[in-house]
Design an enzyme around this catalytic site. Sequence first.
Site, PDB file in Angstrom:
ATOM      1  N   ASP A  45       0.782  -1.330   0.106  1.00 52.37           N
ATOM      2  CA  ASP A  45      -0.068  -0.090  -0.036  1.00 52.37           C
ATOM      3  C   ASP A  45       0.801   1.190  -0.045  1.00 52.37           C
ATOM      4  O   ASP A  45       0.542   2.186   0.771  1.00 52.37           O
ATOM      5  CB  ASP A  45      -0.924   0.060   1.038  1.00 52.37           C
ATOM      6  CG  ASP A  45      -1.920  -1.074   1.119  1.00 52.37           C
ATOM      7  OD1 ASP A  45      -1.997  -1.925   0.075  1.00 52.37           O
ATOM      8  OD2 ASP A  45      -2.739  -0.978   2.068  1.00 52.37           O
TER       9      ASP A  45
ATOM     10  N   LYS B 228      -6.756  -5.041  -3.370  1.00 44.45           N
ATOM     11  CA  LYS B 228      -7.124  -5.400  -2.038  1.00 44.45           C
ATOM     12  C   LYS B 228      -8.526  -4.642  -1.623  1.00 44.45           C
ATOM     13  O   LYS B 228      -8.302  -3.288  -1.242  1.00 44.45           O
ATOM     14  CB  LYS B 228      -6.155  -5.842  -1.080  1.00 44.45           C
ATOM     15  CG  LYS B 228      -5.581  -4.869  -0.270  1.00 44.45           C
ATOM     16  CD  LYS B 228      -4.307  -5.400   0.475  1.00 44.45           C
ATOM     17  CE  LYS B 228      -3.494  -4.130   1.270  1.00 44.45           C
ATOM     18  NZ  LYS B 228      -4.370  -3.682   2.235  1.00 44.45           N
TER      19      LYS B 228
ATOM     20  N   CYS C  60      -2.018  -2.482   7.734  1.00 46.09           N
ATOM     21  CA  CYS C  60      -2.180  -3.560   6.696  1.00 46.09           C
ATOM     22  C   CYS C  60      -0.968  -4.514   6.823  1.00 46.09           C
ATOM     23  O   CYS C  60      -0.932  -5.584   6.274  1.00 46.09           O
ATOM     24  CB  CYS C  60      -2.242  -2.680   5.454  1.00 46.09           C
ATOM     25  SG  CYS C  60      -3.716  -1.611   5.233  1.00 46.09           S
TER      26      CYS C  60
END
Length: 226
Positions: A28, A133, A166
């Site tokens: 990310d 995701k 995450c």
Amino acid sequence: MNTKAIEIAAEPYPFLFDPAVCALLIIDMQRDFLEPGGFGEMLGNDVSQLRRTIEPNRRLLAAWREAGLLAMHTREGHRADLADLPPCKKIRGRAAQSIGDSGPMGRILIRGEAGQDIISELYPLPGEPVIDKPGKGAFWATDLHAILQHKGIRQLVVTGVTTEVCVNTTVREANDRGYDCYVPEDCVGSYYPEFQDYGLRMIKAQGGIFGWVGRSDSLIAALKPI
């Protein structure tokens, strides 16, 4: 690939790095999380806490590519119709703007929008898989596990943001699926320094309950002979 496992410095004990079965998974590193004016800063966060990870990640990714190993990237984001966005996630924080609303770089965390994309410093090369995701973990509702199985991957070097959300979620998911995870502490970041500290502690606690914590320079040194 004819390589041998290499012992590299880590906590709680050295990590036996096997390049032949290891992939780099960068979590990310997206514009909305790291760039000034993005969604992260809109929520009142100090993006400099995340931006310090860019250069270590850039160096590691360059060395990883030079060694010819598998590099993968993830992006958190949702469908344009928000069909995969749980209401509890949409309303969290009661912010004036939330996921799906118009932001400075397009609709916030919507796939295909500028802000949802990966920063230019770490942009994927053609052939490097990108996992989109909808949740915190990279395994849930994605084809990541299938890709890793097809590639014969058994170890992951996990980097990116944020450490306690995450990154930690992905490492825990990976652990349950049988992957050994090495987390370079200089390549992961949190908006909150105390969360960075405790997020790393949780990974390496109890003899490495979820994985190993080290630094990127140890990995880069191990990659040079490959």
